[in-house]
Design a protein around this motif. Sequence first.
Motif, PDB file in Angstrom:
ATOM      1  N   LEU A 260       0.857  42.619   8.179  1.00 47.24           N
ATOM      2  CA  LEU A 260      -0.148  41.597   7.874  1.00 47.24           C
ATOM      3  C   LEU A 260      -1.551  42.158   8.096  1.00 47.24           C
ATOM      4  N   GLU A 261      -1.736  42.898   9.176  1.00 40.20           N
ATOM      5  CA  GLU A 261      -3.042  43.510   9.445  1.00 40.20           C
ATOM      6  C   GLU A 261      -3.408  44.512   8.366  1.00 40.20           C
ATOM      7  N   ARG A 262      -2.452  45.346   7.971  1.00 40.90           N
ATOM      8  CA  ARG A 262      -2.723  46.337   6.919  1.00 40.90           C
ATOM      9  C   ARG A 262      -3.080  45.640   5.607  1.00 40.90           C
TER      10      ARG A 262
ATOM     11  N   GLU B 293      -3.828  49.866  -0.247  1.00 43.74           N
ATOM     12  CA  GLU B 293      -3.208  49.997  -1.558  1.00 43.74           C
ATOM     13  C   GLU B 293      -1.849  49.296  -1.545  1.00 43.74           C
ATOM     14  N   ALA B 294      -1.655  48.384  -2.483  1.00 39.19           N
ATOM     15  CA  ALA B 294      -0.447  47.555  -2.499  1.00 39.19           C
ATOM     16  C   ALA B 294       0.811  48.389  -2.679  1.00 39.19           C
ATOM     17  N   GLY B 295       0.731  49.437  -3.455  1.00 34.80           N
ATOM     18  CA  GLY B 295       1.914  50.260  -3.706  1.00 34.80           C
ATOM     19  C   GLY B 295       2.460  50.880  -2.436  1.00 34.80           C
ATOM     20  N   SER B 296       1.579  51.441  -1.610  1.00 29.74           N
ATOM     21  CA  SER B 296       2.049  52.062  -0.367  1.00 29.74           C
ATOM     22  C   SER B 296       2.525  50.997   0.622  1.00 29.74           C
ATOM     23  N   LEU B 297       1.867  49.835   0.644  1.00 22.92           N
ATOM     24  CA  LEU B 297       2.327  48.751   1.514  1.00 22.92           C
ATOM     25  C   LEU B 297       3.731  48.288   1.117  1.00 22.92           C
ATOM     26  N   TRP B 298       3.937  48.083  -0.201  1.00 23.38           N
ATOM     27  CA  TRP B 298       5.262  47.667  -0.683  1.00 23.38           C
ATOM     28  C   TRP B 298       6.298  48.695  -0.277  1.00 23.38           C
TER      29      TRP B 298
END
Length: 182
Positions: free
Chosen positions: A69-71, A77-82
């Motif tokens: 959530l913090e990130r 970048e959404a791709g690395s989070l996913w």
Amino acid sequence: HWGIPDEILNAKHMAAYSYLGCAHFVANQWEGAESAGSFDASRVGIIQRKYFTAFLAALAQRLVTHRFLERASRDEEAGSLWSDFARFESVGCLIDVSRREAVNRCYRLAQAAQRGPETVEHVHRILRDIQADGQARRGNESAERMNRLLASQRETQRRLGVLEVFIITVYTAELVNLMGEI
């Protein structure tokens, strides 16, 4: 009901879990004549070792999902989070932590107290929103690039039109000049 997740695990054992900790109420008395005032004190240590892992697993899951959530709030970048979140879900979002059903029931109580499933779903929703926002932004950027290209193409066509009129005028003047000489 106390307002926190609790369950009676058996006739002599009740467990309750909160956001900050857990409590196990154990009544394990000896049978027969020795039962007067007796209590199996070793049972407390056994319960602690057996069920504390379930609480720690749920707590770790909560802490890691809060980190995601913090990130996400820092516009990573959404791709690395996913990718990172999918890896976490495959190894960190456990369905069971033991082969013993009583321990797994405590794990589910701890997850409910830590709001683990809700937090995971919240992260999913945020990541989907970030991804949709990124796609919309890329779509808008593509549309703006397309508009600039179309404007540039129209300007080039206008200039070509002016050049054609000039060339036709020169050829017409030259043709009139040649016709005048004949």
